[in-house]
Design a protein around this motif. Structure first.
Motif, PDB file in Angstrom:
ATOM      1  N   ASP A 183      61.461  42.465  17.175  1.00 51.67           N
ATOM      2  CA  ASP A 183      62.236  42.372  15.928  1.00 51.67           C
ATOM      3  C   ASP A 183      63.714  42.578  16.232  1.00 51.67           C
ATOM      4  OD1 ASP A 183      59.678  42.282  14.997  1.00 51.67           O
ATOM      5  OD2 ASP A 183      59.696  44.302  14.144  1.00 51.67           O
TER       6      ASP A 183
ATOM      7  N   CYS B 271      61.916  40.628   9.496  1.00 49.69           N
ATOM      8  CA  CYS B 271      60.928  41.680   9.217  1.00 49.69           C
ATOM      9  C   CYS B 271      60.948  42.660  10.392  1.00 49.69           C
ATOM     10  CB  CYS B 271      59.519  41.102   9.118  1.00 49.69           C
ATOM     11  SG  CYS B 271      59.379  39.812   7.884  1.00 49.69           S
TER      12      CYS B 271
ATOM     13  N   VAL C   3      58.255  47.625   5.485  1.00 51.73           N
ATOM     14  CA  VAL C   3      57.296  48.324   4.631  1.00 51.73           C
ATOM     15  C   VAL C   3      57.027  49.668   5.285  1.00 51.73           C
ATOM     16  CG1 VAL C   3      54.974  48.302   3.636  1.00 51.73           C
ATOM     17  CG2 VAL C   3      56.215  46.146   3.964  1.00 51.73           C
TER      18      VAL C   3
ATOM     19  N   SER D 198      53.649  44.100  16.916  1.00 58.84           N
ATOM     20  CA  SER D 198      54.234  45.436  16.912  1.00 58.84           C
ATOM     21  C   SER D 198      53.736  46.142  18.149  1.00 58.84           C
ATOM     22  CB  SER D 198      53.781  46.227  15.691  1.00 58.84           C
ATOM     23  OG  SER D 198      54.276  45.651  14.518  1.00 58.84           O
TER      24      SER D 198
ATOM     25  N   ALA E 222      49.642  41.593  16.161  1.00 59.05           N
ATOM     26  CA  ALA E 222      50.027  40.179  16.259  1.00 59.05           C
ATOM     27  C   ALA E 222      49.575  39.415  15.026  1.00 59.05           C
ATOM     28  CB  ALA E 222      49.439  39.556  17.540  1.00 59.05           C
ATOM     29  N   ALA E 223      49.827  39.972  13.869  1.00 56.55           N
ATOM     30  CA  ALA E 223      49.205  39.443  12.659  1.00 56.55           C
ATOM     31  C   ALA E 223      50.154  39.209  11.476  1.00 56.55           C
ATOM     32  CB  ALA E 223      48.087  40.378  12.219  1.00 56.55           C
ATOM     33  N   VAL E 224      51.110  40.096  11.284  1.00 60.09           N
ATOM     34  CA  VAL E 224      51.857  40.079  10.016  1.00 60.09           C
ATOM     35  C   VAL E 224      52.592  38.750   9.792  1.00 60.09           C
ATOM     36  CG1 VAL E 224      53.801  41.124   8.757  1.00 60.09           C
ATOM     37  CG2 VAL E 224      52.062  42.584   9.814  1.00 60.09           C
TER      38      VAL E 224
HETATM   39  N1  LIG Z   1      55.672  47.688   8.279  1.00 58.90           N
HETATM   40  C1  LIG Z   1      56.285  46.528   8.517  1.00 58.90           C
HETATM   41  N2  LIG Z   1      57.358  46.152   7.781  1.00 58.90           N
HETATM   42  C2  LIG Z   1      57.981  44.961   8.006  1.00 58.90           C
HETATM   43  N3  LIG Z   1      57.610  44.099   8.950  1.00 58.90           N
HETATM   44  C3  LIG Z   1      56.554  44.408   9.712  1.00 58.90           C
HETATM   45  C4  LIG Z   1      55.836  45.627   9.537  1.00 58.90           C
HETATM   46  N4  LIG Z   1      54.825  45.659  10.439  1.00 58.90           N
HETATM   47  C5  LIG Z   1      54.915  44.506  11.160  1.00 58.90           C
HETATM   48  N5  LIG Z   1      55.958  43.755  10.718  1.00 58.90           N
HETATM   49  C6  LIG Z   1      56.412  42.453  11.269  1.00 58.90           C
HETATM   50  O1  LIG Z   1      55.311  41.766  11.836  1.00 58.90           O
HETATM   51  C7  LIG Z   1      55.468  41.586  13.244  1.00 58.90           C
HETATM   52  C8  LIG Z   1      54.136  41.657  13.926  1.00 58.90           C
HETATM   53  O2  LIG Z   1      53.563  42.902  13.689  1.00 58.90           O
HETATM   54  P1  LIG Z   1      52.017  43.243  13.823  1.00 58.90           P
HETATM   55  O3  LIG Z   1      51.269  42.198  13.094  1.00 58.90           O
HETATM   56  O4  LIG Z   1      51.919  44.594  13.221  1.00 58.90           O
HETATM   57  O5  LIG Z   1      51.738  43.252  15.295  1.00 58.90           O
HETATM   58  C9  LIG Z   1      56.486  42.645  13.637  1.00 58.90           C
HETATM   59  O6  LIG Z   1      57.176  42.268  14.810  1.00 58.90           O
HETATM   60  C10 LIG Z   1      57.395  42.667  12.406  1.00 58.90           C
HETATM   61  O7  LIG Z   1      58.299  41.581  12.435  1.00 58.90           O
END
Ligand SMILES: Nc1ncnc2c1ncn2[C@@H]1O[C@H](COP(=O)(O)O)[C@@H](O)[C@H]1O
Ligand SMILES: Cc1cc2nc3c(=O)[nH]c(=O)nc-3n(C[C@H](O)[C@H](O)[C@H](O)COP(=O)(O)OP(=O)(O)OC[C@H]3O[C@@H](n4cnc5c(N)ncnc54)[C@H](O)[C@@H]3O)c2cc1C
Lengths: 322, 249
Positions: free
Chosen positions: B39, B6, B65, B120, B126-128
Motif C-alpha cells: 500500500d 486502500c 477500515v 496484507s 490477498a483478497a480485499v
Molecule cells: N482494514 C483495511 N482497510 C483498508 N484497506 C485494506 C484493509 N485491509 C486490507 N486492505 C487493502 O487490501 C489489500 C489486500 O489485503 P488483504 O486482502 O487483507 O491481504 C491491502 O494491501 C489493502 O490495500
C-alpha cells in the motif's frame, strides 16, 4: 454436489501445479462424496485435457470463446460462476498464483462464498470447514473457519503433492453468456520469458545475495544452477541494484516459492527474505559469517567464501553424477 | 481524476509474532504498526502521478477500515503526501467485511482509480482488492508492477506466471499493486508531518455487514532442527547429504 477446479494452462499445456490442484480437488470431492469437475478456458487439445482425469477429474468442461483469449478478471469470474451454477458446485478451487489471486476473491464476493486463501492442506472435516494457512508471511499458521455454504479455496503451491487417480472423464463444451461489452480490460502486448525455467515452478533453486559482491560473479551461481537444472533467484538488494532482473527476487515483497531445495549463497537471511522461501523443503546456506541468521533457517550450512565453495560444489556434483 | 489508496495497518515486518488467550489472539504488545508495504508503494506511485503535471490527478485519498488505534498509520499516509483520509470505524474482522465497508463508502464518491495491495503482510489474505472490485462492479487488474497515465488513459503492466502483459482498461478501475509499482516507498519529511496534522481525516461509522470467515486459532511453525554444518574443505559431503539424506537431487 460438485467440486469445481479452475485449471489454468499455458499455451495449451498444463503444469505440475495444475495436477497438484486437481489432486487436491479430487481428495476434497472424495471427502464430500462429490464429483470433481475441471474447468479449462481457452484452446487445449484433447490429449492434454485428458491428463486432468489422471489426477481425478470426473468431468472436464471447456470454454472456447474469442473474447476470453486473455485474462479479464470480470469475464473469467463470470464464466467460472456460470459453470459452478450449472454443475451445482459448492466448493471452487483455484491455484494461489497471480491468476488465482485475481479471480478467487471476485468469485467469493460474487457467489457469497467464503474465501480460504493460500490453504496448505485439506480441512479435517467438512462441517465445520476449517482450513490451515500461513499468516504473518510464514511466521505463523492460522486455522480459519469458512462459515458460508459455498466456499472458494486457493491452494498454496507445492503444498499438497500430486496423486494419480485415473478416471474416464466426460468432456463437455460450455457456452457462457458473455458479450464483448462486458470485457473492460485489454491486453495490448505480451512478453514471455521463453525457454527459462520459471522460478515459481522450479523444484531446485540457486539464489545469490549481496555477498556475491558483483553481477560478474553470477557465473558461479549459473554454473551450479545448470549442473542441477535449477532456476536462479536473488535477494532484494541484488535486484534493486540491477545485478539481476526483478522477477528473480524472492521474499516478502518478491516471489514466494516452495521448491524442494533452495541454495542461498551470500544471503544474510533477513526475515523479509525468509518470508519468500520458508516453505522450501530444504535450505542450504553458504555464508562466510557463522552468525548469519540464514543458518537458523537452513538445514545444511557451509561457512565459507561463496566464490570458492560454489565452483567446488558444482564440480562435486558433476563427479557424483558421472 | 481522483485516486483512492486502500491501506491496511500491519505489524512492522521485523516483528516477532506471539499469540495470547490460548493462541486465539495476536499479542500486540510492543508491536510497531506500519502501512502495509504494498500500500505504501501504491501510495508513492499515486503521489508521483499527481505531481506529474502531464496528468490531471486532482487528489489522492487514503481509506482504512479500523479502530482509532490505527490513526497514527493513517496520519503517516497523510504525512507522506495523501490529501485526505477516510477511516471506517470498525474492527477489520475479515476480508469480506473490510471490502464491504470500503465498497459502501466508495459508492458515495467518484474515484477513477482505486489502489489496493496484493496482500496484507499480516493475515496474507490477498483478497480485499478483488472482493472490492466485484462489489463495485468495476474491472480489476491484479499483480500490477507498473502503472502509467497518459491523457487520462491507463497503461498497466501486470505480471503473469512466466511473463508480463501490457494492458489498458476502462475507468473506474481497481488496481491491485505488487512490487515494482514504485521502487522505494516515499518517507515523510518534517514538513509533511506538520502538514498532516491539519489534513482532513474523516471518520465514518460502519454499515451493517457480515463476515464470512473466523480465525479460530494460530500456531507457530515447528522449530527447525539445528543446521547441519559441512566443512568447506569437503563439499562432497553436502552432495551426499542432498542425495542420500534429503533426497532432493
Ligand atoms: N482494514 C483495511 N482497510 C483498508 N484497506 C485494506 C484493509 N485491509 C486490507 N486492505 C487493502 O487490501 C489489500 C489486500 O489485503 P488483504 O486482502 O487483507 O491481504 C491491502 O494491501 C489493502 O490495500
Ligand atoms: C518492508 C521490507 C520488505 C523487504 N522485502 C524483501 C524481500 O522480499 N526479499 C529480500 O531479499 N529482502 C527484502 N527486504 C530487505 C531485507 O531486510 C534485507 O536487507 C535483504 O534481504 C538483505 O539482502 P542480502 O542478504 O543479499 O544482503 P546482506 O544482508 O548484505 O547480506 C550479505 C551476506 O553475504 C555474506 N557474505 C559476504 N561476503 C561473502 C562471501 N564472500 N561468501 C559468502 N558469504 C558472504 C555476509 O556475511 C552477509 O550475511 C525487505 C526489507 C523491508 C524493510
Amino acid at each position: 454436489m460438485a467440486i469445481l477446479v479452475y485449471t489454468e494452462h499455458w499455451d495449451g499445456q498444463f503444469k505440475k501445479s495444475t495436477f497438484e490442484l486437481v489432486s487436491y480437488a479430487s481428495k476434497l470431492a472424495e471427502m464430500a462424496d462429490a464429483q470433481t469437475v475441471a474447468l479449462s478456458i481457452g484452446q487445449v487439445d484433447e490429449d492434454n485435457l485428458r491428463q486432468l482425469a489422471d489426477y481425478g477429474a470426473d468431468k472436464i468442461i471447456t470454454v472456447n470463446q474469442a473474447n476470453l483469449k486473455y485474462l479479464d478478471n470480470q469475464a473469467y469470474t463470470s464464466v467460472i460462476q456460470q459453470v459452478a451454477d450449472q454443475e451445482g458446485a459448492d466448493i471452487m478451487v483455484l491455484a494461489h498464483n497471480n491468476t488465482g489471486k485475481a479471480l478467487a476473491p471476485r468469485l467469493s464476493a460474487r457467489m457469497q462464498a467464503a474465501l480460504g486463501s493460500e490453504v496448505n492442506q485439506l480441512p479435517a472435516e467438512l462441517d465445520p470447514f476449517v482450513v490451515n494457512k500461513k499468516v504473518f508471511s510464514g511466521k505463523a499458521f492460522a486455522n480459519v473457519k469458512l462459515k458460508t455454504d459455498k466456499k472458494v479455496l486457493t491452494l498454496a503451491q507445492n503444498s499438497f503433492g500430486i496423486y494419480e487417480n485415473t478416471q474416464e472423464p466426460i468432456i463437455e463444451n460450455f457456452e457462457p453468456t458473455l458479450s464483448d461489452e462486458q470485457i473492460k480490460t485489454q491486453v495490448t502486448d505480451v512478453e514471455k520469458h521463453r525457454d527459462k525455467l520459471l522460478l515459481t515452478d522450479a523444484e531446485l533453486v540457486v539464489s545469490g545475495g549481496r555477498g556475491m559482491k558483483s553481477p560478474e560473479n553470477w557465473d558461479k551461481l549459473n554454473d551450479l544452477a545448470n549442473e542441477l537444472g535449477a532456476a536462479l533467484a536473488c535477494s532484494r538488494p541484488v535486484s534493486d541494484e540491477g545485478w539481476r532482473p526483478h522477477e528473480e527476487h524472492t521474499g516478502q515483497t518478491g516471489k514466494i516459492i516452495a521448491p524442494d531445495l533452495y541454495i542461498a549463497a551470500g544471503i544474510s537471511g533477513a526475515i523479509q527474505h525468509i518470508a519468500g522461501v520458508s516453505a522450501a523443503k530444504y535450505i542450504v546456506a553458504i555464508n562466510n559469517d557463522p552468525d548469519a541468521p540464514i543458518f537458523e533457517m537452513a538445514d545444511y550450512g557451509i561457512v565459507g567464501d561463496a566464490m570458492q565453495v560454489l565452483p567446488e560444489l558444482t564440480e562435486a556434483l558433476r563427479k557424483a553424477r558421472s | 481524476m481522483k485516486i483512492l489508496v486502500c491501506i491496511s495497518n500491519v505489524p512492522d515486518t521485523t516483528t516477532k509474532v506471539r499469540f495470547t488467550n490460548d493462541n486465539t489472539q495476536l499479542d500486540t504488545n510492543g508491536i510497531q504498526w506500519v502501512i502495509n508495504p504494498w500500500d505504501e508503494l501504491a501510495l508513492t506511485r499515486a503521489l508521483q502521478l499527481k505531481e506529474d503535471k502531464n496528468n490531471s490527478v486532482e487528489s489522492v485519498t487514503v481509506i482504512h477500515v479500523g479502530g482509532k488505534e490505527s490513526e497514527p498509520t493513517i496520519r503517516k499516509a497523510l504525512a507522506i503526501g495523501a490529501d485526505d483520509a477516510i477511516r471506517v470505524n470498525a474492527e477489520p474482522t475479515d476480508a469480506y467485511f473490510v471490502a464491504s465497508q470500503l465498497a459502501e463508502v466508495i459508492q458515495q464518491h467518484d474515484f477513477d482509480i482505486i489502489f489496493a495491495g496484493i496482500e496484507s503482510s499480516d493475515y496474507n489474505g490477498a483478497a480485499v482488492g478483488g472482493m472490492l472490485s466485484e462489489m463495485l462492479g468495476m474491472p480489476s487488474i491484479s499483480a500490477v508492477s507498473s502503472f502509467e497515465l497518459e491523457n487520462d488513459q491507463v497503461r498497466i503492466i501486470r505480471e503473469i506466471d512466466g511473463g508480463k502483459e501490457t494492458m489498458t482498461s476502462q475507468l473506474p478501475l481497481v488496481v491491485v499493486a505488487q512490487k515494482g509499482i514504485a521502487i522505494e516507498p516515499r518517507i515523510a519529511n518534517m514538513r509533511g508531518i506538520m502538514m498532516a496534522r491539519k489534513k482532513p481525516l474523516n471518520v465514518v461509522e460502519p454499515a451493517e455487514k457480515d463476515s464470512m470467515v473466523d480465525f479460530v486459532d494460530f500456531e507457530l511453525p515447528q522449530a527447525k532442527p539445528p543446521c547441519k554444518m559441512v566443512d568447506p574443505e569437503n563439499v562432497q559431503e553436502l552432495v551426499d547429504l542432498l542425495q542420500n539424506e534429503a533426497k532432493v537431487i
